[in-house]
Design a protein around this motif. Structure first.
Motif, short mmCIF file in Angstrom:
data_model
loop_
_atom_site.label_atom_id
_atom_site.label_comp_id
_atom_site.label_asym_id
_atom_site.label_seq_id
_atom_site.Cartn_x
_atom_site.Cartn_y
_atom_site.Cartn_z
N ARG A 49 82.67 113.78 93.84
CA ARG A 49 84.53 113.73 94.69
C ARG A 49 85.06 114.57 93.24
O ARG A 49 85.98 115.27 93.20
CB ARG A 49 85.12 112.79 95.83
CG ARG A 49 84.49 112.62 96.86
CD ARG A 49 85.16 112.10 97.29
NE ARG A 49 84.63 111.10 98.55
CZ ARG A 49 84.70 112.63 99.55
NH1 ARG A 49 85.07 113.08 99.27
NH2 ARG A 49 83.40 112.19 100.59
N HIS A 50 84.49 114.12 92.55
CA HIS A 50 85.18 114.54 91.20
C HIS A 50 84.85 115.54 90.32
O HIS A 50 85.36 117.33 89.73
CB HIS A 50 86.16 113.29 90.36
CG HIS A 50 87.05 112.66 91.41
ND1 HIS A 50 87.83 112.81 91.36
CD2 HIS A 50 86.61 111.00 92.07
CE1 HIS A 50 88.67 111.71 92.33
NE2 HIS A 50 88.06 111.30 92.47
N ARG A 75 87.19 106.50 87.44
CA ARG A 75 86.23 105.83 86.49
C ARG A 75 86.73 104.12 85.97
O ARG A 75 86.54 103.05 86.57
CB ARG A 75 85.14 105.77 85.29
CG ARG A 75 84.22 106.72 85.27
CD ARG A 75 83.16 107.39 84.25
NE ARG A 75 82.47 107.47 84.80
CZ ARG A 75 81.59 108.66 84.10
NH1 ARG A 75 82.47 109.03 82.61
NH2 ARG A 75 80.76 109.69 84.03
N ARG A 112 82.94 118.55 92.81
CA ARG A 112 84.13 119.27 93.27
C ARG A 112 84.80 119.77 92.59
O ARG A 112 85.21 121.58 92.74
CB ARG A 112 85.00 118.09 94.11
CG ARG A 112 85.67 118.30 94.40
CD ARG A 112 85.69 119.61 95.89
NE ARG A 112 87.09 120.08 96.63
CZ ARG A 112 87.32 120.96 96.54
NH1 ARG A 112 87.31 122.01 94.72
NH2 ARG A 112 88.89 121.46 96.40
N ASN A 113 85.34 119.89 91.55
CA ASN A 113 86.10 120.75 90.77
C ASN A 113 84.89 121.69 89.89
O ASN A 113 85.68 122.35 89.17
CB ASN A 113 86.95 119.59 89.57
CG ASN A 113 87.70 118.58 90.17
OD1 ASN A 113 88.86 119.86 90.95
ND2 ASN A 113 87.95 117.57 90.44
N LEU A 162 85.95 103.70 90.99
CA LEU A 162 85.22 104.40 91.83
C LEU A 162 83.84 103.70 91.53
O LEU A 162 82.65 104.31 90.57
CB LEU A 162 85.65 105.66 92.36
CG LEU A 162 87.11 105.75 92.61
CD1 LEU A 162 87.21 107.31 92.70
CD2 LEU A 162 87.67 104.48 94.40
N SER A 163 82.84 104.23 93.17
CA SER A 163 81.33 104.31 92.32
C SER A 163 81.35 106.13 92.09
O SER A 163 82.15 106.14 91.97
CB SER A 163 80.67 103.93 93.54
OG SER A 163 80.71 105.72 94.72
N GLU A 164 79.95 105.34 90.73
CA GLU A 164 79.57 106.68 90.06
C GLU A 164 79.08 107.74 90.97
O GLU A 164 79.24 109.08 90.29
CB GLU A 164 78.16 106.49 89.76
CG GLU A 164 77.49 107.50 88.25
CD GLU A 164 78.93 107.79 87.23
OE1 GLU A 164 79.73 106.75 86.99
OE2 GLU A 164 79.31 109.06 86.22
N LEU A 182 88.95 126.68 97.84
CA LEU A 182 88.81 125.04 96.79
C LEU A 182 89.47 124.96 95.68
O LEU A 182 89.31 123.69 95.20
CB LEU A 182 86.93 125.80 95.75
CG LEU A 182 85.91 126.06 96.95
CD1 LEU A 182 84.84 126.40 96.16
CD2 LEU A 182 85.42 124.63 97.44
N GLU A 208 80.83 108.57 93.35
CA GLU A 208 81.76 109.67 93.74
C GLU A 208 82.22 110.24 92.91
O GLU A 208 83.19 111.34 93.15
CB GLU A 208 82.28 108.39 94.67
CG GLU A 208 84.27 109.29 94.77
CD GLU A 208 84.77 108.36 96.21
OE1 GLU A 208 84.50 107.14 96.22
OE2 GLU A 208 86.28 107.77 96.70
N TYR A 225 90.84 113.46 84.62
CA TYR A 225 90.87 112.79 85.88
C TYR A 225 89.07 112.20 86.52
O TYR A 225 89.09 110.81 87.28
CB TYR A 225 90.94 113.31 87.18
CG TYR A 225 90.28 115.04 87.24
CD1 TYR A 225 91.14 116.26 86.65
CD2 TYR A 225 88.96 114.74 88.06
CE1 TYR A 225 90.37 117.80 86.20
CE2 TYR A 225 88.37 115.91 87.17
CZ TYR A 225 88.82 117.68 86.91
OH TYR A 225 88.28 118.58 87.20
N GLN A 257 88.00 110.63 84.39
CA GLN A 257 87.95 108.91 83.18
C GLN A 257 88.92 108.23 83.89
O GLN A 257 88.41 106.69 83.76
CB GLN A 257 88.65 108.87 81.70
CG GLN A 257 89.09 107.67 81.57
CD GLN A 257 89.32 107.57 79.96
OE1 GLN A 257 89.00 109.00 78.99
NE2 GLN A 257 90.40 107.26 79.46
N MET A 258 89.97 108.60 84.94
CA MET A 258 90.49 108.43 85.41
C MET A 258 89.85 107.84 86.88
O MET A 258 90.17 106.26 87.68
CB MET A 258 91.76 109.18 85.94
CG MET A 258 93.22 108.13 86.55
SD MET A 258 93.71 106.85 85.41
CE MET A 258 93.80 105.57 86.44
N ASN A 305 89.19 103.63 87.94
CA ASN A 305 89.70 103.14 88.95
C ASN A 305 89.19 102.64 89.51
O ASN A 305 89.18 101.75 91.03
CB ASN A 305 90.29 103.89 89.73
CG ASN A 305 91.94 104.40 90.07
OD1 ASN A 305 92.13 103.58 89.10
ND2 ASN A 305 92.02 105.46 89.81
#
Ligand code: SF4
Lengths: 597, 333
Positions: B245-246, B233, B249-250, B237-239, B323, B241, B228, B230-231, B235
């Motif tokens: 967020r990914h 990136r 967060r996880n 999204l900014s580094e 979480l 984020e 996710y 890799q996904m 997409n």
């Protein structure tokens, strides 16, 4: 080509840090509204290429040369930050496994919002999200957008991934094996969806897959990859009808087809490894047409017929496709029943209650027959295999072998009863002991179950390896030193070392490449006639079933919904579920290169 | 988080999160009762007799007997346990043998002092370990990571009393920047003289931070390699984020569990640190109570610490469930 071209790749080379090429000399161009299929077996470099189209490399790799023009901009000439602003906006990617590619902690609506916010802030509204979800056939109500990925089915997850890809209306979408891991019915629906999107949204699509039959259903043009290179490129229907490269021809011949009872044929040899790529033709080691020049000079990808390009000196000699009819083993019509399963039910207990996953299964494997059990994942087919070999005690019902009742647990069964039924597992990576030379592992059943002396067992090992067309030196190797196909053949050899009466094969080819799968299927057919083996063949792949089975039973959520001779079941299914499966299963024949939906 | 509690499933069926909360609380209560039995048995029944222990070996049997009656030790243990537990339920922890006053009075100030110490350490440790762990985890093998991981390895290897001694040596005795001991005048708050808190908090921090950093780092490295990320990136999204967020967060749920373990460790570490710095907290009181054979006080402190452990466990479990969406929602499809 015109300005309709949305993506154009020139001379792309992606290599490891050590300088070994993964992708070499790839040129391609895809127009808006059309779909290019990229077909290759494992190790062909197709997934690396798919990521490379977005200017992305996995750790340890780098793009060494080439240009990737997306909508006129060369992604490879941009800075990191600039490329990022194109990814997701002008070129989007749909991953192989949405279950792991969707972030587990974000609601799906949020995930789509984030992409819009990044690339098209003016369109970042709940209405856009709803619209995008509707376009991929998902509900767009408030409840749905607030779900987390784990609350969706596999098919829904993949639709969400597609929705994310098309959210910003990109010029190009790259699909990397998007239906691998889905059941055939869901796969067929997703393929329909992709085809529909391609028709209505003027986007160029690149569809990467190991499965030529799937690509045949969806792509307008197809490129065949091997060893990091394109070996052949052309309109899908033309390539399938008259392949020009010997590898393409071999690949097509290797695909089992449930609409045609032909025996698939394997491509001899194993795929070249990265770093071991030869100076001359990449396919030379496995090619039946090779001439001395092939080992020295590398052929270029040349347009040899209108719209057809091939990378082979000898393409004119590539034989036309000839699928031998399946040889039906001579059978006595009233062969004595060997393995009988009567009214078997089995389940798993959870919190005091038992959830049945198999209900009332009746099944007979007669001596010398091959019976296929067809079912999707979750149908209970693996549980049945486990019941038969005594790993999972059934809740009720009987398992008989040659008229004798078998105890529910393997350890309650006699050595001889255990010897007579052998199971080959789906994944040879897991079922072979990684710390023992494979020869020791194949000798063990011969000693333990047949009481052979250690010298005799070693002799037996060599005989079996030879029977499975493995060189004798394989006996000294460890599993990790073997290829996937070799490992699975070792696993079969180990089962045969017990001299079983019944061989239970649980999805034994599903982890293998088609060309290797075909070789294993051929081998099983030979073993059957040579040893008079009876087989219970468990598979979800109707093509494989058509190649090996005399009789077919179809398992639908734990119950047998249809049973009969393979030809009848596969050509004129009577149960609704079987009909769905047969229709949904991709096949080369009968598909029209993808216009219909 | 409040929003998460009102997840869409909650309206239709009993919210699985609420059910989980009740179950977890019930288990916590049972656990606390079991621990209280163990504590009571260990301090009251096992080592012969409290009266004997208090008066020492030389006491006359008459004096011991008199004290037994005075302490109520002549009554059956089960009855005394019941009274003790009933008292706790009403906030009465009995009378201290050394101060002759209520135990609650003896410990309340100390508890506050210790909470200040541990709270400050935790308050700095949690964000700092997340920040350093994420920093190191997003650039594994690069210089920044090597410095962070190398330093943390050193601190993991050194026990906290050694760290404390070093800190005193360098910052208090060598540089004379800070007081070497953290004595608080009775009746005042340690917050009135913040300088005395620096060394104890620093000691606790250094010892617990390192372990957290390493675990957060490992978690972030893992999530940064996940499909996710890799996904995200791919997409575009900014580094930032992608990392926050990914990646981070996880990586949080396992990090929370490690941090909780370290908070529990902090409680143990505080006994040593308070002793070294002569800081008037629960840990110091506990060592004194044991030395003075003040059994009601020992029992009270032990049950307090045990309950704190249980509470931390419950809070951790709840946080992890909050979480991880898969854990907090029923799997609808
Ligand atoms: S170039 Fe030679 S080796 Fe390569 S595919 Fe053609 S004939 Fe075979």
């Amino acid at each position: 080509m015109s300005e309709r071209v949305a993506i154009e790749v020139r001379d792309l080379r992606i290599e490891t840090r050590a300088g070994a090429a993964i992708v070499e000399g790839v040129d391609l161009a895809v127009e808006r509204g059309s779909i290019l299929g990229l077909v290759g077996e494992s190790g062909s470099g197709k997934s690396t290429l798919a990521l490379g189209l977005l200017g992305y490399c996995q750790a340890g790799l780098r793009i060494a040369r080439g240009a990737v023009h997306v909508d006129g901009t060369d992604l490879l000439a941009l800075t990191d930050a600039q490329v990022r602003s194109h990814r997701g906006r002008d070129i989007a990617y749909v991953p192989q496994d949405p279950q792991t590619a969707l972030s587990p902690a974000q609601r799906i609506g949020e995930q789509i919002h984030r992409i819009l916010r990044r690339h098209a802030p003016e369109r970042d509204t709940p209405e856009t999200v709803a619209l995008v979800l509707q376009r991929v056939g998902l509900p767009a109500d408030r409840d749905f957008v607030r779900r987390f990925p784990h609350q969706l089915s596999g098919g829904q997850q993949q639709r969400v991934a597609i929705a994310m890809a098309i959210a910003c209306e990109p010029a190009v979408v790259v699909f990397d094996e998007p239906t691998t891991g889905l059941d055939v019915v869901t796969q067929a629906r997703i393929l329909d969806e992709i085809r529909r999107l391609s028709g209505e949204s003027d986007v160029a699509m690149i569809y990467v897959s190991h499965d030529l039959a799937v690509v045949a259903e969806i792509a307008d043009r197809v490129a065949v990859m091997y060893g990091g290179r394109f070996l052949e490129e052309g309109a899908t229907a033309d390539v399938l009808q008259r392949p020009l490269h010997p590898y393409t021809a071999g690949l097509i011949d290797a695909i089992p087809d449930h609409r045609r009872f032909a025996m698939p044929r394997g491509v001899p040899g194993v795929a070249v490894a990265v770093g071991e790529r030869p100076a001359g033709c990449i396919f030379e080691a496995r090619c039946a047409l090779r001439v001395p020049n092939c080992a020295v000079e590398e052929p270029s990808l040349d347009v040899v017929l209108p719209g057809r390009a091939v990378r082979c000196f000898e393409w004119e000699r590539t034989p036309p496709l000839a699928r031998p009819e399946r040889v039906e083993p001579a059978l006595a019509g009233d062969a004595e029943p060997l393995l009988r399963i009567e009214a078997l039910s089995a389940g798993y207990s959870a919190g005091g209650s038992t959830r049945l996953v198999l209900r009332d299964i009746d099944l007979t494997v007669a001596r010398g027959r091959s019976v296929a059990l067809v079912g999707e994942s979750g149908s209970g087919k693996t549980t049945l295999a486990r019941c038969i070999i005594g790993l999972h005690p059934p809740a009720s019902g009987a398992i008989r072998l040659g008229g004798e009742d078998l105890a529910p647990r393997a350890r309650q069964r006699s050595l001889d009863a255990r010897r007579r039924i052998q199971l080959v597992f789906q994944n040879p990576y897991d079922s072979l002991n990684p710390r023992q030379p494979v020869g020791r592992q194949t000798a063990w059943p011969a000693r333990r179950l047949r009481g052979l002396s250690s010298t005799d067992a070693d002799g037996e090992t060599l005989r079996l390896l030879d029977l499975l067309r493995l060189p004798a030196r394989v006996a000294q190797r460890y599993p990790h030193e073997l290829s996937g196909g070799e490992r699975q053949r070792v696993a079969i050899a180990r089962a045969l070392a017990a001299a079983p009466d019944v061989l239970v094969c649980d999805e034994i080819t599903s982890a293998l490449d088609v060309s290797v799968q075909a070789a294993v299927l051929e081998l099983l057919a030979e073993l059957r006639s040579a040893l008079g083996l009876s087989m219970l063949f468990i598979s979800h792949d109707l093509g494989v079933v058509a190649a090996v089975a005399d009789d077919v039973l179809v398992l639908d959520r734990g119950e047998i919904c249809e049973a009969g001779p393979a030809r009848d079941v596969l050509t004129a299914p009577s149960a609704e579920y079987t009909r769905q499966l047969v229709e949904a299963a991709p096949a080369l024949e009968g598909s029209d290169g993808g216009g219909a939906s | 988080m409040a929003e998460a509690l009102r997840s869409s499933d909650g309206e239709r069926q009993p919210n699985p999160f609420i059910r989980f909360l009740w179950r977890r609380l019930a288990v916590g209560v049972v656990l606390a009762v079991v621990v209280s039995v163990v504590i009571f048995a260990a301090t009251d029944l096992l080592p012969g007799d409290a009266a004997q222990a208090i008066l020492g070996k030389t006491a006359t049997p008459e004096a011991v007997e008199a004290l037994r009656v005075q302490l109520g030790l002549d009554r059956p243990a089960v009855q005394r346990y019941g009274e003790w537990l009933g008292g706790i339920a009403q906030g009465d922890l009995g009378d201290s043998l050394s101060t002759r006053g209520p135990v609650t009075e003896a410990i309340s100030g100390r508890v506050v002092n210790s909470l200040i110490l541990a709270g400050l350490a935790a308050l700095i440790m949690i964000p700092l370990s997340l920040a350093i762990g994420a920093y190191a985890g997003t650039r594994p093998g690069r210089p920044g990571d090597l410095v962070a991981s190398g330093t943390s390895l050193v601190f993991i290897a050194v026990p906290e009393f050694v760290t404390a001694a070093f800190l005193i040596l360098i910052l208090a005795i060598g540089a004379d920047l800070l007081p070497p001991v953290s004595i608080v005048a009775p009746g005042t708050s340690p917050l009135a003289t913040p300088a005395i808190l620096v060394l104890p908090v620093l000691t606790l921090l250094l010892a617990s931070l390192a372990h957290n950093v390493r675990m957060v780092r490992a978690g972030v490295i893992e999530t940064m390699h996940s499909p996710y990320v890799q996904m995200a990136r791919l997409n575009g999204l900014s580094e930032r984020e992608v990392v926050f967020r990914h990646g981070l967060r996880n990586a949080l749920p396992p990090a929370v569990q490690v941090i909780a373990l370290n908070l529990q460790w902090l409680i143990g570490g505080i006994v040593i640190v308070e002793f070294v710095f002569q800081y008037p907290g629960v840990g110091q009181l506990l060592t004194q109570a044991v030395a003075l054979r003040d059994i009601p006080l020992v029992q009270a402190l032990a049950i307090l610490i045990a309950v704190l452990y249980i509470v931390i466990n419950i809070v951790t479990d709840l946080l992890v469930v909050l979480l991880v969406p898969r854990l907090r929602t029923a799997g609808a499809s």
